[in-house]
Design a protein around this motif. Structure first.
Motif: not given
Length: 514
Positions: A302, A371, A375
């Motif tokens: 992430t 994610d 989007d």
């Protein structure tokens, strides 16, 4: 008119000479004994895990001469020639000779003195390799400092067995570099980067934590970062990393130290940058082959990204020796990225091969985000590979490939990669072609001429080079080709390349390291 991209860069070569010469200044210079001692036969009973044991096994499988001297330091003196690979076991070594092969030290340090001419590699297992600016090593320098082998002599046979780090209870704290100060870097976004921190080894070497804090002078930022490795068994590792840093997707094309020197001297930072706060976890497993290793992995990552300067119109930049206000160099703007977080699953593989003649390495990474800012729905694969193989006599062919393939929506700009400039396609402006699709292929055929042979430098090498590439958003535009010649003398090289479609020409001067 040809584009002279390196005439002003002689200052960079001078700075490089200082950097390359530092190990000679910092390394101790032991007084070497000149007695070789009788040759021995070396048996590698246990190569241990990882690349180092595999490399040593490949060396011992080829013709060589091995010695286990009864002196602390063995010297290979000036004005002598050795016609095969030399393996020194259980002692330091100094080399000022001409060696037609590798020089390998097991259980000691390797010191290169002025005049050393090694046609293969300079390697140390359980020690360091200390270079000299007046030495020549065609195959490169390799130091496996943390890989140790138990040495058991019996008559004219010496048996080697991998020895795991002996860490019992508590923690062992190591200060890499100069008392924890790692190798500095320099670029047009961060300025001077000073990483400082310890390495901590726990649980008998099964847990290894490398923690640094990096000061970035131009940003005034202090960034923490940590890498941790947990050995689950002899082949499987859990790798964790996280912190705040400055990222680039273009670091595949040019080595960090070359980019640092070029950025500091004349602002030629051949990378685009963005800021990132991130965390990643990977599970990696390795399989050793006869002359290679394959390491597949799976993980998650992430990343929270932000744009970083220079931005269009900026007038403040890190200091450089020349061209301090060049809008095409030190003030070249970074592309703006899509602010926000990308979280993704990842899978990949890393592989290397070295049988002493043919050498190669490659990596593949596939990112599948769930994610994404805006989007967007995309998947991206990145491949990077290099291969060097012998052809006729001492001639070699070096191949390079880099590819980025994106499926689905257009990826955010922090996943773009770029071409253009001296490291990829010199007839294009620096990083002027980019996007989420990229393909780059290059090949250089090298012919060592061997004459005139200069002391400390060696002979001339003539090369023919071809490079082709394209990069764009959502598709690949027309490919750009560069074809031409390379002339190298020692570390220095000059390239003359032409785009056959447009007639654009580039003459560039640079430095090549094995």
């Amino acid at each position: 008119m040809p584009r002279l991209s390196g005439g002003r860069r002689l200052a960079a070569l001078a700075a490089l000479a200082i950097v390359v010469g530092l190990p000679v200044v910092l390394a101790p210079a032991p007084a070497a004994a000149q007695t070789q001692g009788p040759p021995v036969r070396v048996v590698l009973a246990d190569p241990g895990p990882g690349e180092a044991g595999r490399v040593l096994r490949a060396v011992l499988a080829r013709p060589h001469v091995a010695v286990a001297p009864a002196v602390p330091t063995l010297g290979l003196p000036r004005d002598t020639t050795f016609d095969a690979t030399i393996v020194i076991v259980g002692a330091d070594a100094t080399v000022a000779s001409h060696v037609r092969g590798d020089v390998v030290v097991v259980g000691g340090d390797l010191f290169l003195h002025p005049g050393a001419d090694i046609e293969g590699r300079a390697m140390a297992f359980g020690g360091g390799v200390y270079n000299s600016l007046l030495a020549r090593v065609q195959g490169g320098l390799f130091a496996y400092r943390d890989v140790h082998f138990a040495i058991a002599p019996a008559g004219d046979v010496v048996t080697l067995a991998y020895r795991r780090p002996e860490v019992e209870g508590g923690a062992t704290v190591v200060l890499p570099g100069l008392y924890g100060l790692r190798i500095p870097e320099y670029d047009r976004s961060d300025g001077l980067v000073l990483p400082l921190g310890p390495r901590v080894v726990l649980a008998g070497g099964r847990v290894d934590v490398d923690a640094v804090v990096s000061y970035r002078s131009h940003l005034g930022a202090v960034d923490p970062w940590a890498d941790a490795r947990v050995g689950l068994d002899g082949r499987t590792d859990l790798e964790l990393s996280g912190g705040r840093t400055t990222r680039s997707n273009d670091d595949w094309a040019r080595a960090d130290w070359v980019n640092t020197i070029a950025s500091f001297v004349y602002g030629d930072d051949e990378r685009n940058h963005y800021r990132s706060t991130e965390f990643a976890a990977r599970l990696r497993r390795g399989w050793e082959l006869t002359s290679g290793i394959v390491e597949p992995w799976i993980g998650i990552r992430t990343e929270d990204a932000r744009s970083v300067g220079p931005a269009p119109g900026d007038e403040r930049a890190p200091w450089t020796v020349v061209d301090r206000h060049d809008p095409a160099a030190i003030l070249r703007p970074n592309p703006e990225v899509a602010a926000g977080r990308i979280s993704a699953g990842e899978v990949g593989v890393r592989a290397s091969y070295d049988d002493g003649e043919m050498r190669g390495r490659g990596s593949l990474r596939v990112e599948l985000p769930w994610d994404v800012p805006g989007d967007a729905r995309f998947g991206q694969a990145t491949f990077d590979g290099q291969l060097s193989l012998p052809t006729f006599r001492t001639q070699r062919l070096a191949l390079e490939a880099h590819a980025v393939v994106t499926a689905g929506d257009v990826a955010p700009a922090q996943r773009f990669a770029y071409l253009g400039g001296g490291s990829t396609l010199p007839t294009l402006d620096e990083l002027s072609m980019g996007g989420d699709q990229l393909l780059y292929l290059a090949g250089t055929y090298l012919v060592p001429l061997g004459w005139p042979r200069l002391p400390y430098v060696g002979g001339l090498t003539l090369g023919a080079r071809y490079a082709v590439g394209s990069a764009g958003v959502d598709r690949l535009p027309d490919f750009v080709q560069n074809v031409g010649a390379r002339l190298a003398l020692g570390l220095l090289r000059v390239d003359y390349l032409v785009d056959p479609a447009t007639g654009d020409r580039s003459v560039s001067f640079g430095v090549s390291m094995p």
